[in-house]
Design a protein around this motif. Structure first.
Motif, short mmCIF file in Angstrom:
data_model
loop_
_atom_site.label_atom_id
_atom_site.label_comp_id
_atom_site.label_asym_id
_atom_site.label_seq_id
_atom_site.Cartn_x
_atom_site.Cartn_y
_atom_site.Cartn_z
N ASP A 102 -19.99 -15.71 6.98
CA ASP A 102 -20.38 -15.48 8.37
C ASP A 102 -19.21 -15.72 9.33
N ALA A 103 -18.40 -16.73 9.03
CA ALA A 103 -17.27 -17.05 9.89
C ALA A 103 -16.10 -16.10 9.69
N SER A 104 -15.96 -15.59 8.47
CA SER A 104 -14.84 -14.72 8.13
C SER A 104 -15.28 -13.71 7.07
N PRO A 105 -15.89 -12.60 7.49
CA PRO A 105 -16.48 -11.65 6.55
C PRO A 105 -15.50 -11.08 5.51
N ARG A 106 -14.21 -11.08 5.79
CA ARG A 106 -13.24 -10.51 4.85
C ARG A 106 -12.72 -11.52 3.82
N GLN A 107 -13.16 -12.78 3.92
CA GLN A 107 -12.72 -13.79 2.95
C GLN A 107 -13.18 -13.41 1.55
N ARG A 108 -12.26 -13.42 0.60
CA ARG A 108 -12.61 -13.09 -0.78
C ARG A 108 -13.00 -14.35 -1.54
N PHE A 109 -14.01 -14.22 -2.40
CA PHE A 109 -14.54 -15.31 -3.20
C PHE A 109 -14.54 -14.93 -4.67
N ALA A 110 -14.38 -15.93 -5.52
CA ALA A 110 -14.63 -15.79 -6.95
C ALA A 110 -15.47 -17.00 -7.34
N PHE A 111 -16.47 -16.76 -8.15
CA PHE A 111 -17.38 -17.83 -8.57
C PHE A 111 -17.16 -18.13 -10.04
N SER A 112 -16.91 -19.38 -10.32
CA SER A 112 -16.74 -19.83 -11.70
C SER A 112 -18.06 -20.46 -12.14
N SER A 113 -18.54 -20.02 -13.29
CA SER A 113 -19.83 -20.53 -13.76
C SER A 113 -19.73 -21.15 -15.15
N GLY A 114 -18.53 -21.47 -15.58
CA GLY A 114 -18.36 -22.10 -16.89
C GLY A 114 -18.00 -21.09 -17.95
N ARG A 115 -18.43 -21.37 -19.15
CA ARG A 115 -18.12 -20.50 -20.27
C ARG A 115 -18.59 -19.08 -19.99
N GLN A 116 -17.76 -18.14 -20.35
CA GLN A 116 -18.07 -16.74 -20.07
C GLN A 116 -19.19 -16.24 -20.96
N PHE A 117 -20.28 -15.82 -20.36
CA PHE A 117 -21.36 -15.17 -21.10
C PHE A 117 -22.06 -14.20 -20.15
N TYR A 118 -22.82 -13.33 -20.72
CA TYR A 118 -23.55 -12.36 -19.92
C TYR A 118 -25.03 -12.69 -19.95
N VAL A 119 -25.66 -12.53 -18.80
CA VAL A 119 -27.12 -12.65 -18.73
C VAL A 119 -27.65 -11.23 -18.64
N PRO B 236 -10.19 -19.86 8.81
CA PRO B 236 -10.08 -18.40 8.68
C PRO B 236 -8.63 -17.95 8.50
N HIS B 237 -8.44 -16.96 7.65
CA HIS B 237 -7.15 -16.29 7.42
C HIS B 237 -6.11 -17.18 6.74
N ARG B 238 -6.50 -18.33 6.21
CA ARG B 238 -5.54 -19.20 5.53
C ARG B 238 -5.44 -18.88 4.04
N TYR B 239 -6.55 -18.52 3.43
CA TYR B 239 -6.59 -18.35 1.98
C TYR B 239 -6.82 -16.89 1.59
N ASP B 240 -6.13 -16.46 0.54
CA ASP B 240 -6.36 -15.14 -0.02
C ASP B 240 -7.65 -15.12 -0.83
N LEU B 241 -7.97 -16.25 -1.44
CA LEU B 241 -9.12 -16.32 -2.34
C LEU B 241 -9.69 -17.73 -2.35
N VAL B 242 -11.01 -17.82 -2.33
CA VAL B 242 -11.69 -19.09 -2.53
C VAL B 242 -12.35 -19.03 -3.90
N LEU B 243 -11.97 -19.94 -4.80
CA LEU B 243 -12.54 -20.02 -6.13
C LEU B 243 -13.52 -21.18 -6.13
#
Length: 91
Positions: free
Chosen positions: A55-72, A28-35
């Motif tokens: 659950d452990a750190s509700p303010r943790q920011r996440f970004a999810f990489s899903s490969g090539r950029q496209f829209y569903v 907790p509180h170590r990372y600005d962002l988890v990619l």
């Protein structure tokens, strides 16, 4: 590649080659962002990892990489279509 690009811009990066390793690195509180690259995980594992961290750190920011950029796109009632984005900023 993302790791090298971020470092070249002065970002401190810790990289994990698996969710197990990421769990060991994360505190907790170590990372600005988890990619998180969801393509490299079994279905449900990335979500489980995210929920455990949230659950452990509700303010943790996440970004999810899903490969090539496209829209569903979901059209009524049940049609799903995929549309490639132009190369632009995501190229």
């Amino acid at each position: 590649m993302r790791e090298n690009v971020l470092r070249s811009h002065g970002v401190e990066v810790d990289a994990a080659d698996s969710l197990q390793r990421a769990r060991v690195l994360w505190t907790p509180h170590r990372y600005d962002l988890v990619l998180l690259d969801v393509r490299r995980q079994f279905p449900g594992e990335a979500l489980q990892f995210y929920e455990q961290i949230r659950d452990a750190s509700p303010r943790q920011r996440f970004a999810f990489s899903s490969g090539r950029q496209f829209y569903v796109l979901r059209r009524w009632p049940l049609e799903l279509t995929f549309e490639d984005t132009p190369r632009g900023q995501w190229g």
